[in-house]
Design a protein around this motif. Structure first.
Motif, PDB file in Angstrom:
ATOM      1  N   LEU A   1       0.655  -1.549  -0.005  1.00  0.00           N
ATOM      2  CA  LEU A   1      -0.134  -0.244   0.114  1.00  0.00           C
ATOM      3  C   LEU A   1       0.438   1.315   0.041  1.00  0.00           C
ATOM      4  O   LEU A   1       0.161   2.248  -0.107  1.00  0.00           O
ATOM      5  CB  LEU A   1      -0.772  -0.137   1.517  1.00  0.00           C
ATOM      6  CG  LEU A   1      -1.897  -0.880   1.284  1.00  0.00           C
ATOM      7  CD1 LEU A   1      -3.015  -1.013   2.525  1.00  0.00           C
ATOM      8  CD2 LEU A   1      -3.118  -1.616   0.280  1.00  0.00           C
ATOM      9  N   PHE A   2       2.311   1.025   0.213  1.00  0.00           N
ATOM     10  CA  PHE A   2       2.860   2.166   0.455  1.00  0.00           C
ATOM     11  C   PHE A   2       3.398   2.576  -1.257  1.00  0.00           C
ATOM     12  O   PHE A   2       4.273   2.976  -1.336  1.00  0.00           O
ATOM     13  CB  PHE A   2       3.967   2.215   0.812  1.00  0.00           C
ATOM     14  CG  PHE A   2       5.143   3.390   1.545  1.00  0.00           C
ATOM     15  CD1 PHE A   2       4.238   4.597   1.477  1.00  0.00           C
ATOM     16  CD2 PHE A   2       6.313   3.394   1.259  1.00  0.00           C
ATOM     17  CE1 PHE A   2       4.930   5.359   2.543  1.00  0.00           C
ATOM     18  CE2 PHE A   2       6.809   4.448   0.784  1.00  0.00           C
ATOM     19  CZ  PHE A   2       6.731   5.615   1.579  1.00  0.00           C
ATOM     20  N   GLU A   3       3.303   1.501  -1.984  1.00  0.00           N
ATOM     21  CA  GLU A   3       4.361   2.350  -3.379  1.00  0.00           C
ATOM     22  C   GLU A   3       3.235   3.433  -3.990  1.00  0.00           C
ATOM     23  O   GLU A   3       4.256   4.113  -4.341  1.00  0.00           O
ATOM     24  CB  GLU A   3       3.522   0.567  -4.485  1.00  0.00           C
ATOM     25  CG  GLU A   3       3.829   1.078  -5.641  1.00  0.00           C
ATOM     26  CD  GLU A   3       5.692   1.338  -5.857  1.00  0.00           C
ATOM     27  OE1 GLU A   3       6.007   2.477  -7.040  1.00  0.00           O
ATOM     28  OE2 GLU A   3       6.510   1.152  -5.529  1.00  0.00           O
ATOM     29  N   PRO A   4       1.886   3.493  -3.900  1.00  0.00           N
ATOM     30  CA  PRO A   4       1.344   4.196  -4.606  1.00  0.00           C
ATOM     31  C   PRO A   4       2.272   5.791  -4.314  1.00  0.00           C
ATOM     32  O   PRO A   4       2.342   7.210  -4.938  1.00  0.00           O
ATOM     33  CB  PRO A   4      -0.196   4.400  -4.292  1.00  0.00           C
ATOM     34  CG  PRO A   4      -0.121   3.490  -3.972  1.00  0.00           C
ATOM     35  CD  PRO A   4       0.457   2.873  -3.385  1.00  0.00           C
ATOM     36  N   VAL A   5       2.308   6.004  -2.628  1.00  0.00           N
ATOM     37  CA  VAL A   5       3.155   6.920  -2.028  1.00  0.00           C
ATOM     38  C   VAL A   5       4.768   7.431  -2.880  1.00  0.00           C
ATOM     39  O   VAL A   5       4.824   8.879  -2.783  1.00  0.00           O
ATOM     40  CB  VAL A   5       3.178   7.369  -0.334  1.00  0.00           C
ATOM     41  CG1 VAL A   5       4.020   8.034  -0.034  1.00  0.00           C
ATOM     42  CG2 VAL A   5       1.612   6.766   0.420  1.00  0.00           C
ATOM     43  N   ALA A   6       5.137   6.363  -3.125  1.00  0.00           N
ATOM     44  CA  ALA A   6       6.508   6.460  -3.499  1.00  0.00           C
ATOM     45  C   ALA A   6       6.346   6.730  -4.952  1.00  0.00           C
ATOM     46  O   ALA A   6       7.740   7.653  -5.292  1.00  0.00           O
ATOM     47  CB  ALA A   6       7.906   5.494  -3.700  1.00  0.00           C
TER      48      ALA A   6
ATOM     49  N   LEU B   1       5.769  18.281  -3.369  1.00  0.00           N
ATOM     50  CA  LEU B   1       5.637  16.810  -2.545  1.00  0.00           C
ATOM     51  C   LEU B   1       4.615  16.272  -2.080  1.00  0.00           C
ATOM     52  O   LEU B   1       4.083  15.526  -1.431  1.00  0.00           O
ATOM     53  CB  LEU B   1       7.277  16.396  -1.798  1.00  0.00           C
ATOM     54  CG  LEU B   1       8.591  15.956  -3.278  1.00  0.00           C
ATOM     55  CD1 LEU B   1       9.223  15.596  -2.695  1.00  0.00           C
ATOM     56  CD2 LEU B   1       8.054  15.013  -4.436  1.00  0.00           C
ATOM     57  N   LEU B   2       4.444  17.928  -0.969  1.00  0.00           N
ATOM     58  CA  LEU B   2       3.628  17.352   0.134  1.00  0.00           C
ATOM     59  C   LEU B   2       2.238  17.281  -1.324  1.00  0.00           C
ATOM     60  O   LEU B   2       1.112  16.656   0.166  1.00  0.00           O
ATOM     61  CB  LEU B   2       3.300  18.951   1.147  1.00  0.00           C
ATOM     62  CG  LEU B   2       4.425  19.067   2.297  1.00  0.00           C
ATOM     63  CD1 LEU B   2       4.680  19.679   3.203  1.00  0.00           C
ATOM     64  CD2 LEU B   2       4.016  17.096   3.149  1.00  0.00           C
ATOM     65  N   ASP B   3       1.873  18.011  -1.654  1.00  0.00           N
ATOM     66  CA  ASP B   3       0.715  18.573  -2.743  1.00  0.00           C
ATOM     67  C   ASP B   3       0.471  17.113  -2.928  1.00  0.00           C
ATOM     68  O   ASP B   3      -0.616  16.517  -3.703  1.00  0.00           O
ATOM     69  CB  ASP B   3       0.835  19.556  -3.411  1.00  0.00           C
ATOM     70  CG  ASP B   3       0.604  21.088  -2.344  1.00  0.00           C
ATOM     71  OD1 ASP B   3       0.473  20.837  -1.575  1.00  0.00           O
ATOM     72  OD2 ASP B   3       1.291  22.039  -3.328  1.00  0.00           O
ATOM     73  N   GLU B   4       1.521  16.482  -3.696  1.00  0.00           N
ATOM     74  CA  GLU B   4       1.656  15.596  -4.538  1.00  0.00           C
ATOM     75  C   GLU B   4       0.877  14.245  -4.042  1.00  0.00           C
ATOM     76  O   GLU B   4       0.021  13.130  -5.460  1.00  0.00           O
ATOM     77  CB  GLU B   4       2.571  15.171  -5.483  1.00  0.00           C
ATOM     78  CG  GLU B   4       2.730  14.088  -6.826  1.00  0.00           C
ATOM     79  CD  GLU B   4       1.893  14.717  -7.881  1.00  0.00           C
ATOM     80  OE1 GLU B   4       1.249  13.917  -8.266  1.00  0.00           O
ATOM     81  OE2 GLU B   4       1.885  15.917  -8.330  1.00  0.00           O
ATOM     82  N   VAL B   5       1.837  14.197  -2.785  1.00  0.00           N
ATOM     83  CA  VAL B   5       1.329  13.001  -1.975  1.00  0.00           C
ATOM     84  C   VAL B   5       0.123  12.831  -1.345  1.00  0.00           C
ATOM     85  O   VAL B   5      -1.081  11.953  -1.305  1.00  0.00           O
ATOM     86  CB  VAL B   5       2.297  13.014  -0.565  1.00  0.00           C
ATOM     87  CG1 VAL B   5       1.617  11.656   0.056  1.00  0.00           C
ATOM     88  CG2 VAL B   5       3.367  12.350  -1.330  1.00  0.00           C
ATOM     89  N   SER B   6      -0.570  13.991  -1.025  1.00  0.00           N
ATOM     90  CA  SER B   6      -1.438  14.623  -0.715  1.00  0.00           C
ATOM     91  C   SER B   6      -3.161  13.924  -1.685  1.00  0.00           C
ATOM     92  O   SER B   6      -4.349  12.995  -1.317  1.00  0.00           O
ATOM     93  CB  SER B   6      -2.247  15.606   0.244  1.00  0.00           C
ATOM     94  OG  SER B   6      -3.885  15.471   0.948  1.00  0.00           O
ATOM     95  N   ALA B   7      -2.683  14.991  -2.724  1.00  0.00           N
ATOM     96  CA  ALA B   7      -3.590  14.708  -4.183  1.00  0.00           C
ATOM     97  C   ALA B   7      -4.007  12.401  -4.264  1.00  0.00           C
ATOM     98  O   ALA B   7      -4.849  12.551  -4.975  1.00  0.00           O
ATOM     99  CB  ALA B   7      -3.423  15.670  -5.345  1.00  0.00           C
ATOM    100  N   ASN B   8      -2.690  12.460  -5.235  1.00  0.00           N
ATOM    101  CA  ASN B   8      -2.700  11.502  -5.725  1.00  0.00           C
ATOM    102  C   ASN B   8      -2.837  10.123  -4.723  1.00  0.00           C
ATOM    103  O   ASN B   8      -3.264   9.182  -4.857  1.00  0.00           O
ATOM    104  CB  ASN B   8      -1.205  11.344  -6.232  1.00  0.00           C
ATOM    105  CG  ASN B   8      -1.757  12.259  -7.179  1.00  0.00           C
ATOM    106  OD1 ASN B   8      -2.578  13.160  -7.882  1.00  0.00           O
ATOM    107  ND2 ASN B   8       0.001  12.611  -7.783  1.00  0.00           N
TER     108      ASN B   8
END
Length: 526
Positions: free
Chosen positions: A81-86, A125-132
């Motif tokens: 489940l961590f792969e989408p974050v990376a 990076l914060l915006d990208e991880v929060s959005a995606n």
């Protein structure tokens, strides 16, 4: 001057809880905890407010928070489940390294220059991880992975060259990060009065190496803001990469798990032949349509064959189970393992049963042990097990090869037990000694644990008396009193000056309480 590279670390707080909740649909604000072996390994903020903490037993945690949602630890689930974050971080930065599920590290230099500064990069990076990816995270930047990870927990940006001053006031308990297993070392440093990283860092490295083990040397480098290990300065053989090609594209998770085990063993055996171990691993996958996926895994400790296989399996599972828009367009036809960072093989501590340099060594060793037991009996092959006890001799017990290695009494409080570290030599039968104070008077220990004289000299088994340089204790143990039973004993650690051998002699001594003391030596430190 720090030798550590400047890194950005993105940290997802309480990731095992977040992943477990996402898998079963637990409300994100509910108090929850993840358990392994009946102890808390991670808990949510709501659970911490109710008094739940890491390492707590399940019964204690539920008594403090009756509404606690209980999850079982699943490392595969956390990694998958961590792969989408990376992947979200990789949209804006190259060289993304997964330290462990919940933490990724990115080299700062290139990406920060492209986006116009470190702060701008962090915001993107914060915006990208929060959005995606839909998860909350914090970012920290510093020189070195350890300092950057602690900076991420505080959402801090440490100036270049400022890792050591940043780390200095932090508590010594920060050395015991999940997966590092430094709890015993931290406890010892705390008892020695070293309560901050700065207090530990000011000790000379040669003194740390002379008093503690390898793990303490690594921790000392981290406390000083240095990289975990000095760089390996030697030419690397070109055949260290391992590649596997598949006639039928790899699309199923169970197939990936089988391939991961084989690749991990081959990769580890190849490094071992050259006396090397890997601390940063690149996993490269090529699909049938020609698409290439790359993921870097950074490891706190050198990878074993099993740890390598775990990371290959986690990564393949993350790719194959991603959302339709994020997963590969076709099955994997080639897997390649590339060692991006290496250390000397002596950094890898192998245990009995993991010996040898080829993948079948452990199995062959096990068969040999069982055959010996069949010829001579189960007690013919014994392995040591560290268990509970007050003395060093009581803590180590021998069990037959193949028996369950579960400890029976390690978690008991053991009042009066000797603190770490354990001595290198433990006598089967204690050796008599004489401890005397000023004027040659014999030192006694009262029932309250007070010495009648300060120890000045110690004579071991009739040898010439040696002066005492330093000592710690006494630690009391009073057994349940019965008719005719001894009143109890006290144990002490003493360091003697042996001028004839030009060295110090650290000892463990025990003494009976009350008048007419009987002093004995139970162990010797190296």
């Amino acid at each position: 001057m720090s030798d550590a590279p400047r890194l950005l670390v993105l940290w997802c707080p309480d990731w095992p809880v977040v992943a477990a909740g996402a898998a079963v649909g637990t409300p994100p604000l509910a108090p929850a905890a993840v358990f392994s072996a009946n102890r808390v390994v991670a808990c949510s903020a709501a659970a911490r407010r109710a008094g739940v903490g890491r390492g707590m037993r399940r019964r204690d945690a539920q008594s403090r928070c009756p509404e606690l949602v209980v999850h079982q630890h699943d490392r595969d689930r956390d990694a998958r489940l961590f792969e989408p974050v990376a992947a979200a971080v990789e949209q804006h930065a190259v060289g993304v390294e997964v330290v462990r599920p919940g933490i990724v590290a990115v080299p700062v230099g290139g990406a920060a220059g492209y986006f116009g500064g470190e702060a701008t990069l962090a915001e993107r990076l914060l915006d990208e991880v929060s959005a995606n990816a839909g998860v909350e995270c914090q970012i920290g930047i510093a020189d070195g992975l350890f300092a950057a990870t602690l900076a991420a927990r505080r959402a801090a940006f440490v100036a270049p060259g400022g890792s050591a001053p940043f780390l200095a006031p932090l508590p010594i308990t920060e050395l015991d990060q999940p997966g590092d297993e430094r709890g015993e070392l931290v406890g010892l440093l705390t008892r020695l009065g070293l309560r901050t990283l700065g207090a530990f860092a000011v000790i000379a490295e040669r003194d740390v190496a002379g008093r503690f083990g390898r793990d303490a040397i690594v921790a000392h480098r981290l406390a000083r803001g240095l990289s975990q290990r000095p760089p390996l300065r030697r030419a690397l053989p070109p055949e260290l990469e391992v590649t596997e090609e598949f006639e039928t594209p790899l699309e199923r998770i169970d197939e990936a798990a089988f391939i991961a085990k084989t690749l991990g063993e081959r990769f580890f055996a190849g490094l071992a032949r050259h006396g090397l171990a890997c601390t940063r691993l690149a996993i490269v996958a090529v699909t049938a349509s020609g698409e290439e996926r790359v993921r870097l895994w950074r490891c706190a400790e050198p990878l074993t064959a099993r740890a390598t296989a775990d990371r290959v399996r986690w990564q393949c599972e993350g790719w194959l189970t991603a959302a339709p828009g994020d997963r590969p367009n076709s099955g994997i036809v080639r897997l390649r393992l590339v060692p991006e960072e290496l250390v000397g093989g002596e950094a890898l501590q192998l245990q009995l049963g993991a010996m040898g340099r080829d993948a079948d060594a452990a199995e062959r060793a096990g068969r040999a042990m069982v055959r010996i037991q069949g010829l001579l009996g189960p007690e013919a092959v014994l392995t040591p097990l560290l268990d509970g006890g007050r003395t060093a001799a009581e803590r180590a017990r021998l069990i037959p090869w193949g028996d369950p290695r579960a400890t029976a009494t390690a978690d008991a409080p053991w009042p009066g037990r000797l603190p770490a570290p354990s001595p290198a030599t433990v006598f089967r039968q204690p050796v008599p000694a004489a401890v005397r104070g000023a004027g040659g008077r014999e030192v006694e220990c009262t029932m309250r644990g007070e010495l009648t004289e300060l120890p000045v000299t110690v004579a071991v088994d009739g040898e010439p008396a040696l002066p005492v340089i330093s000592w710690a204790g006494p630690w009391l143990h009073r057994p349940t009193l019965q008719a005719g039973s001894p009143p109890g004993v006290a144990r002490m650690q003493m360091v003697l000056a042996d001028s004839a051998a030009n060295r110090h002699r650290p000892l463990i001594l025990a003494v009976t309480l009350g008048p007419n003391p009987q002093w004995t030596v139970e162990g010797i430190y190296d």
